[in-house]
Design an enzyme around this catalytic site. Structure first.
Site, PDB file in Angstrom:
ATOM      1  N   TYR A  32      -6.234  -1.287  -6.705  1.00 63.73           N
ATOM      2  CA  TYR A  32      -5.588  -2.489  -6.156  1.00 63.73           C
ATOM      3  C   TYR A  32      -4.905  -2.226  -4.823  1.00 63.73           C
ATOM      4  O   TYR A  32      -4.726  -1.095  -4.411  1.00 63.73           O
ATOM      5  CB  TYR A  32      -4.677  -3.174  -7.153  1.00 63.73           C
ATOM      6  CG  TYR A  32      -3.506  -2.450  -7.771  1.00 63.73           C
ATOM      7  CD1 TYR A  32      -2.967  -1.284  -7.275  1.00 63.73           C
ATOM      8  CD2 TYR A  32      -2.906  -3.007  -8.918  1.00 63.73           C
ATOM      9  CE1 TYR A  32      -1.873  -0.683  -7.864  1.00 63.73           C
ATOM     10  CE2 TYR A  32      -1.817  -2.407  -9.526  1.00 63.73           C
ATOM     11  CZ  TYR A  32      -1.293  -1.256  -8.992  1.00 63.73           C
ATOM     12  OH  TYR A  32      -0.213  -0.671  -9.583  1.00 63.73           O
ATOM     13  N   GLU A  33      -4.576  -3.340  -4.155  1.00 60.55           N
ATOM     14  CA  GLU A  33      -4.043  -3.336  -2.779  1.00 60.55           C
ATOM     15  C   GLU A  33      -5.007  -2.683  -1.788  1.00 60.55           C
ATOM     16  O   GLU A  33      -4.601  -2.030  -0.838  1.00 60.55           O
ATOM     17  CB  GLU A  33      -2.668  -2.665  -2.714  1.00 60.55           C
ATOM     18  CG  GLU A  33      -1.624  -3.290  -3.600  1.00 60.55           C
ATOM     19  CD  GLU A  33      -1.470  -4.789  -3.386  1.00 60.55           C
ATOM     20  OE1 GLU A  33      -1.813  -5.280  -2.299  1.00 60.55           O
ATOM     21  OE2 GLU A  33      -1.035  -5.462  -4.326  1.00 60.55           O
ATOM     22  N   GLY A  34      -6.285  -2.869  -2.031  1.00 61.61           N
ATOM     23  CA  GLY A  34      -7.311  -2.271  -1.186  1.00 61.61           C
ATOM     24  C   GLY A  34      -7.765  -0.961  -1.780  1.00 61.61           C
ATOM     25  O   GLY A  34      -7.000   0.003  -1.837  1.00 61.61           O
ATOM     26  N   GLN A  83      -9.273   1.911   2.267  1.00 60.47           N
ATOM     27  CA  GLN A  83      -8.288   2.655   3.072  1.00 60.47           C
ATOM     28  C   GLN A  83      -8.995   3.579   4.061  1.00 60.47           C
ATOM     29  O   GLN A  83      -8.571   3.727   5.213  1.00 60.47           O
ATOM     30  CB  GLN A  83      -7.361   3.471   2.164  1.00 60.47           C
ATOM     31  CG  GLN A  83      -6.660   2.679   1.083  1.00 60.47           C
ATOM     32  CD  GLN A  83      -5.935   1.467   1.608  1.00 60.47           C
ATOM     33  OE1 GLN A  83      -5.179   1.547   2.584  1.00 60.47           O
ATOM     34  NE2 GLN A  83      -6.157   0.325   0.978  1.00 60.47           N
ATOM     35  N   ARG A 128       0.830  -1.206   0.000  1.00 62.67           N
ATOM     36  CA  ARG A 128       0.000   0.000   0.000  1.00 62.67           C
ATOM     37  C   ARG A 128       0.866   1.258   0.000  1.00 62.67           C
ATOM     38  O   ARG A 128       0.540   2.231  -0.678  1.00 62.67           O
ATOM     39  CB  ARG A 128      -0.950  -0.031   1.202  1.00 62.67           C
ATOM     40  CG  ARG A 128      -2.078  -1.021   1.021  1.00 62.67           C
ATOM     41  CD  ARG A 128      -2.921  -1.256   2.262  1.00 62.67           C
ATOM     42  NE  ARG A 128      -4.035  -2.135   1.933  1.00 62.67           N
ATOM     43  CZ  ARG A 128      -4.923  -2.596   2.800  1.00 62.67           C
ATOM     44  NH1 ARG A 128      -4.828  -2.247   4.079  1.00 62.67           N
ATOM     45  NH2 ARG A 128      -5.906  -3.396   2.414  1.00 62.67           N
TER      46      ARG A 128
END
Length: 594
Positions: free
Chosen positions: A439-441, A446, A295
């Protein structure tokens, strides 16, 4: 493709003057990381990226990675560039010397990552994923796994991936169905399908190490029943060379909006041999090691795109002739003035630049705190730094990737119709930047992480790591008349952030849905405040140096600070109002009415 030159002076301003990176050399293991060494590394990184990665960016986008007969081929030039990248030691910058790494601070690695992402985001994803795999194995793997695999990841001979997502589960990893069957020799047979696997198959390295989430036969339901496994593409021989092909394959690569040179793979594991990383049913904690680092890395991707878009738009605005300035001709010897004389163009350029410079300061600040959290001899100092990194990670990921997409679109707008034409390269920034918000959350995730976990953790301890020093800095700065024009807008915004924080904390205890409803607006308000804090700190440095050497550089810093605090920071009023409005109208529509 627009030209790109690494913004070394701006990076050094943050490293040496804002963050005083010379103090890192006082931490155990970092004695060699002097500012002089850091400067030489940045020079070399700039040369490599400008000369070898920038020329591959647009052709790589046009060609993309190709799948044929289960084999993925990267665009022409990528394999040669990757070999030079690995041989140059760029993969091993922050890796442990025990495994062949250079042991440099994360801060230095973050600065280099920005340059790589500006030059060629798709290329940068390959070593970035390998670093994520390295971190997970280093922290959670057995001594045998670490000694066998980490040297190969460090040299770049082998690459790594993260295999989380499945067709039925993305954010909710509790729905993972991939199975892991124990074998008599201590290995496991992994069976299942994974999707959206960046660099799941490629031709850059001799082997690829997949870190796969899967369930053991006795696994409890949900995320508590997930384990992490290391599954190589080729089963290694005892001497470390690749052996027979494992029972896994790439069955498709996605046709995507952007990052075309980075293959996004659908992976099938058909009883593939793997080894447990960490403890059974504790895979989520190991995977979060990768995800948290990823992230931050994705935030740096947004920063890199923003800088590249700014440079492309600025250079075009200086040479494109259209119309005359409202105050009269500024280039009377030419048929028209360059468009940079027009207010709307200057507004867009300054918006990108002011946010990008604050974003760089935030990313590198977090990088420095990450080093302190890992290396400082005082446990209390390590804990404080770790708290701050945890608090700011969702802000780095969301705010910097939102900036990357905004900057790419503003940069294309500066070019006008020519920006919309593929041959000119500006529209690629918009297509590449868009995935970073997902992507990656996703950035919405977040925001939920910030509100749902970070605010309440340890009775607000994480918040205090930012709030207390910022309040003290504002109080101290109020006594400096020269800083007044800068600190007063920050003080107003900070007061609203405190008010909003109290509101979210109070309402969240009574109604979790209410806190979730305002989470994205709260994160935006927080990011405005953090950017403002950093700009006031940078302005304080620039004020002291604006009449000395490099006067123009520091005066430009002050001009950017003024623009941010006068023209951008007032936008914080909108997310503040939305936070204080609560869930009201958002929750008022029945689901059936959609």
């Amino acid at each position: 493709m627009p030209d790109y030159k690494a913004p070394l002076r701006d990076i050094r301003f943050v490293l040496h003057e804002l963050l005083d990176d010379s103090k890192l050399a006082e931490l155990p293991g970092y004695a060699d990381a002097t500012p002089e060494l850091v400067d030489s590394i940045l020079d070399a990184a700039a040369s490599f990226c400008e000369e070898q990665l920038v020329p591959l960016n647009r052709p790589g986008d046009e060609t993309g990675s190709q799948l044929a007969n289960g084999v993925v081929t990267t665009p022409p030039g990528f394999k040669e560039a990757y070999k030079a990248f690995a041989e140059g030691g760029w993969i091993s910058l922050a890796n442990d010397p025990d495994y062949g790494g250079q042991g440099l601070p994360k801060l230095v690695s973050f600065a280099v990552e920005e340059i790589i992402c500006s030059a060629n985001l798709s290329f940068g994803m390959f070593p970035g994923l390998s670093n994520g795999a390295y971190n997970a194995i280093a922290l959670h793997g057995s001594p045998e796994l670490k000694s066998f695999y980490l040297p190969k990841l460090t040299t770049g001979e082998w690459a790594g991936t993260m295999c989380l997502t499945e067709p039925q589960c993305g954010t909710d990893l509790g729905l993972v169905r991939t199975k892991a069957e124990p074998q008599p020799d201590g290995s496991f047979k992994i069976t299942g399908n994974k999707i959206f696997i960046s660099a799941g198959e490629h031709d850059l390295t001799d082997n690829i190490l997949h870190l796969v989430l899967a369930r053991l036969p006795d696994a409890p339901a949900g995320t508590r029943g997930i384990s992490l496994f290391l599954v190589p593409k080729f089963l290694p021989k005892p001497d470390g060379s690749p052996g027979p092909r494992n029972a896994l394959s790439c069955i498709a690569i996605e046709k995507k909006m952007g990052i075309h040179a980075s293959p996004t793979c659908q992976m099938a594991f058909d009883g593939a041999t793997g080894w447990l990383v960490g403890r059974p049913h504790k895979g989520m904690s190991a995977m979060f090691t990768m995800m948290n680092a990823a992230r931050l890395g994705v935030g740096v991707q947004g920063l890199g795109i923003a800088e590249a878009a700014y440079q492309g738009a600025r250079d075009y605005a200086k040479q494109r002739l259209q119309g005359r300035a409202p105050q009269g001709p500024q280039a009377p010897d030419k048929p028209a003035d360059p468009i940079i004389v027009h207010s709307d163009i200057r507004r867009m350029l300054l918006t990108i630049r002011a946010k990008t410079e604050a974003a760089r300061a935030l990313a590198l600040w977090v990088g420095k705190e990450l080093d302190v959290s890992l290396k400082h001899p005082d446990p209390a100092a390590r804990e404080a730094a770790d708290d701050l990194v945890a608090l700011l990670t969702p802000i780095v990921k969301a705010a910097l990737t939102d900036l990357g997409f905004e900057a790419a679109n503003l940069g294309m707008q500066v070019w006008g119709g020519h920006g919309y034409i593929r041959d000119n390269g500006m529209e690629q920034f918009s297509r590449d930047a868009r995935i970073t918000q997902i992507y990656e959350g996703t950035n919405g995730i977040q925001a939920l992480d910030l509100v749902g976990r970070k605010l309440s953790l340890s009775m607000g301890r994480l918040l205090r790591r930012y709030f207390h020093p910022t309040a003290a800095f504002i109080e101290e700065s109020m006594t400096d008349p020269a800083l007044g024009e800068f600190v007063l807008p920050l003080a107003k915004c900070f007061a609203r952030l405190q008010q909003a924080t109290a509101f979210v904390a109070e309402t969240g205890l009574k109604d979790p849905e209410a806190a979730a409803a305002v989470a994205p607006d709260y994160l935006k308000l927080f990011s405005y405040t953090v950017f403002a804090t950093l700009w006031v700190r940078m302005a304080k440095i620039a004020l002291a140096k604006q009449n000395g050497e490099e006067a123009e550089f520091y005066k430009a810093k002050l001009a950017c600070a003024r623009f941010y605090l006068e023209r951008i920071l007032p936008e914080h009023s909108a997310p503040f109002a939305l936070v204080m409005a609560g869930k009201g109208a958002l929750a008022g529509m029945p689901i059936e009415a959609f």
